[in-house]
Design a protein around this motif. Structure first.
Motif, PDB file in Angstrom:
ATOM      1  N   LEU A 246       0.819  -1.214   0.000  1.00  0.00           N
ATOM      2  CA  LEU A 246       0.000   0.000   0.000  1.00  0.00           C
ATOM      3  C   LEU A 246       0.856   1.269   0.000  1.00  0.00           C
ATOM      4  N   LEU A 247       1.992   1.209   0.682  1.00  0.00           N
ATOM      5  CA  LEU A 247       2.852   2.382   0.750  1.00  0.00           C
ATOM      6  C   LEU A 247       3.485   2.722  -0.602  1.00  0.00           C
ATOM      7  N   GLU A 248       3.499   1.759  -1.507  1.00  0.00           N
ATOM      8  CA  GLU A 248       4.034   2.027  -2.848  1.00  0.00           C
ATOM      9  C   GLU A 248       3.152   3.013  -3.622  1.00  0.00           C
ATOM     10  N   GLU A 249       1.852   3.054  -3.283  1.00  0.00           N
ATOM     11  CA  GLU A 249       0.906   3.877  -4.037  1.00  0.00           C
ATOM     12  C   GLU A 249       0.238   4.967  -3.206  1.00  0.00           C
ATOM     13  N   LEU A 250       0.272   4.819  -1.867  1.00  0.00           N
ATOM     14  CA  LEU A 250      -0.501   5.728  -1.020  1.00  0.00           C
ATOM     15  C   LEU A 250       0.388   6.435  -0.004  1.00  0.00           C
ATOM     16  N   SER A 251      -0.162   7.490   0.581  1.00  0.00           N
ATOM     17  CA  SER A 251       0.544   8.192   1.659  1.00  0.00           C
ATOM     18  C   SER A 251       0.551   7.334   2.922  1.00  0.00           C
ATOM     19  N   VAL A 252       1.347   7.732   3.884  1.00  0.00           N
ATOM     20  CA  VAL A 252       1.414   6.999   5.165  1.00  0.00           C
ATOM     21  C   VAL A 252       0.039   6.922   5.817  1.00  0.00           C
ATOM     22  N   ALA A 255      -2.297   4.665   3.625  1.00  0.00           N
ATOM     23  CA  ALA A 255      -1.861   3.262   3.650  1.00  0.00           C
ATOM     24  C   ALA A 255      -2.172   2.607   4.993  1.00  0.00           C
ATOM     25  N   SER A 256      -1.901   3.311   6.078  1.00  0.00           N
ATOM     26  CA  SER A 256      -2.152   2.734   7.406  1.00  0.00           C
ATOM     27  C   SER A 256      -3.649   2.567   7.658  1.00  0.00           C
ATOM     28  N   ALA A 257      -4.463   3.507   7.177  1.00  0.00           N
ATOM     29  CA  ALA A 257      -5.919   3.407   7.349  1.00  0.00           C
ATOM     30  C   ALA A 257      -6.477   2.221   6.582  1.00  0.00           C
ATOM     31  N   VAL A 269      -0.969   1.479  15.328  1.00  0.00           N
ATOM     32  CA  VAL A 269       0.179   0.588  15.208  1.00  0.00           C
ATOM     33  C   VAL A 269       0.703   0.593  13.773  1.00  0.00           C
ATOM     34  N   LEU A 270      -0.216   0.515  12.816  1.00  0.00           N
ATOM     35  CA  LEU A 270       0.175   0.498  11.411  1.00  0.00           C
ATOM     36  C   LEU A 270       0.754   1.851  10.974  1.00  0.00           C
ATOM     37  N   TYR A 271       0.211   2.940  11.487  1.00  0.00           N
ATOM     38  CA  TYR A 271       0.722   4.261  11.139  1.00  0.00           C
ATOM     39  C   TYR A 271       2.165   4.404  11.605  1.00  0.00           C
ATOM     40  N   GLN A 272       2.452   3.938  12.833  1.00  0.00           N
ATOM     41  CA  GLN A 272       3.819   4.018  13.341  1.00  0.00           C
ATOM     42  C   GLN A 272       4.760   3.161  12.500  1.00  0.00           C
TER      43      GLN A 272
END
Length: 278
Positions: A246-252, A255-257, A269-272
Motif C-alpha cells: 500500500l505504501l508504494e501507491e498511497l501516503s502513510v 496506507a495505514s488506514a 500501530v500500522l501508522y507508526q
C-alpha cells in the motif's frame, strides 16, 4: 444485632488464633448457624464456647435449607453462614443461599477473615496486580489437561486449589500445558504447623513434590504465573507485506488506514510502522 441479616462469616483455615472477635460475636448472637459440616464446625464452636444451634447447609441440601433460613429472617432474626474453613462461597457452598436471601429482600453482610487463596498470593512473590481464581481443576486427567491448556495463554496469574491425592498428577499436567519453564508457586498447609511454599519453574516444583512424600500431604493453593503479554506493536508477516504494498501507491496516512481495514490491526500501530518505513 438490631436488624436481621444473613452473615457470611469467614473462619480460620488452620490457626484458630486467626478467628476475629467480630466473627465470634456474630456467631454468638445469631439465632442459627448454617454450617457446611456441623461435626467439623462443632469443634470450632466448642473451642470458642459458642452454643448457637447449627444446621447443615451443603451442596446437596442448599436449596431445601434456604426456605428454613429465609423463614428465620422473616421473623426478624439473623443467621450466620460458615464453611469448613476460610471464607464461604470461595469453592464452597453458599451461592444459591445468598442469591435467594437477597432476592427475598433481606440483608447479606460479610464478616471478613481468612481466605486461603488470598493468603497464599500475599506471600508468594508472584504477580498479584491481576489474577484469576479458578478453584479446583477437573479431577479426570484428560479433562484437567485440556482445562489447563485452554488457560495457557492467560496473562494474569492463575490460582487453583488442589487436593493431596491429585497434586502430583496436576503438576504434571501444568508442565505439559503451560511449559516446563513457566514460573509457579505451590503453597501447602497455610497457617498450619507444616506451612510450606515451593517456588520455581513448573518442572522444578514437580520434582520437589515427587522427591518428598511430605510435599504431597495437606491442602494446596497452586499459583501459575501468567503468560507474557503479546507485543501489539509487532506486525506479522502478512500485515507487514500488506502495508509495504500500500505504501508504494498511497501516503502513510492512507496506507495505514486501509491496512487497518484489511488486517484488523489498530490504525495507530500500522501508522507508526509506516512512518518507520518512509
Amino acid at each position: 444485632m438490631s436488624e436481621s441479616a444473613l452473615y457470611v462469616v469467614a473462619t480460620p483455615i488452620g490457626n484458630l488464633d486467626d478467628m476475629t472477635p467480630r466473627a465470634i460475636r456474630t456467631l454468638e448472637s445469631v439465632a442459627l448457624i448454617a454450617a457446611e459440616d456441623t461435626r467439623h464446625s462443632g469443634r470450632l464452636l466448642s473451642h470458642f464456647n459458642i452454643k448457637t444451634q447449627m444446621i447443615a447447609v451443603h451442596d446437596h441440601n442448599e436449596r431445601q435449607q434456604q426456605q428454613k433460613i429465609i423463614a428465620i429472617l422473616e421473623k426478624g432474626e439473623s443467621v450466620a453462614l460458615i464453611s469448613d474453613a476460610g471464607t464461604p462461597l470461595i469453592s464452597d457452598p453458599g451461592f444459591v443461599l445468598v442469591r435467594e436471601v437477597r432476592a427475598a429482600g433481606h440483608r447479606v453482610v460479610p464478616v471478613p477473615g481468612c481466605c486461603a487463596m488470598v493468603a497464599a498470593l500475599s506471600a508468594a512473590g508472584i504477580p498479584s496486580d491481576r489474577f484469576a481464581f479458578e478453584g479446583f481443576p477437573p479431577a479426570k486427567s484428560q479433562q484437567r489437561l485440556n482445562y489447563y491448556s485452554a488457560l495457557a495463554g492467560e496473562t494474569r496469574t492463575l490460582m487453583f486449589y488442589e487436593s493431596p491425592h491429585r497434586i502430583e498428577d496436576s503438576l504434571s499436567a501444568v508442565v505439559d500445558a503451560f511449559g516446563a519453564d513457566r514460573p509457579i508457586v505451590l503453597a501447602r498447609e497455610l497457617t498450619k504447623t507444616f506451612e510450606t511454599y515451593l517456588s520455581g519453574t513448573a518442572a522444578e516444583v514437580l520434582l520437589q513434590v515427587q522427591s518428598d512424600p511430605n510435599q504431597r500431604k495437606g491442602e494446596f493453593v497452586m499459583m501459575v504465573q501468567g503468560a507474557p503479554a503479546k507485543d501489539d506493536s509487532a506486525l506479522d508477516q502478512q500485515a507487514s507485506d500488506t502495508l509495504d504494498i500500500l505504501l508504494e501507491e498511497l501516503s502513510v496516512k492512507q496506507a495505514s488506514a486501509l491496512a487497518a481495514k484489511i488486517t484488523g490491526i489498530k490504525k495507530k500501530v500500522l501508522y507508526q510502522a509506516a512512518l518507520e518505513r518512509k
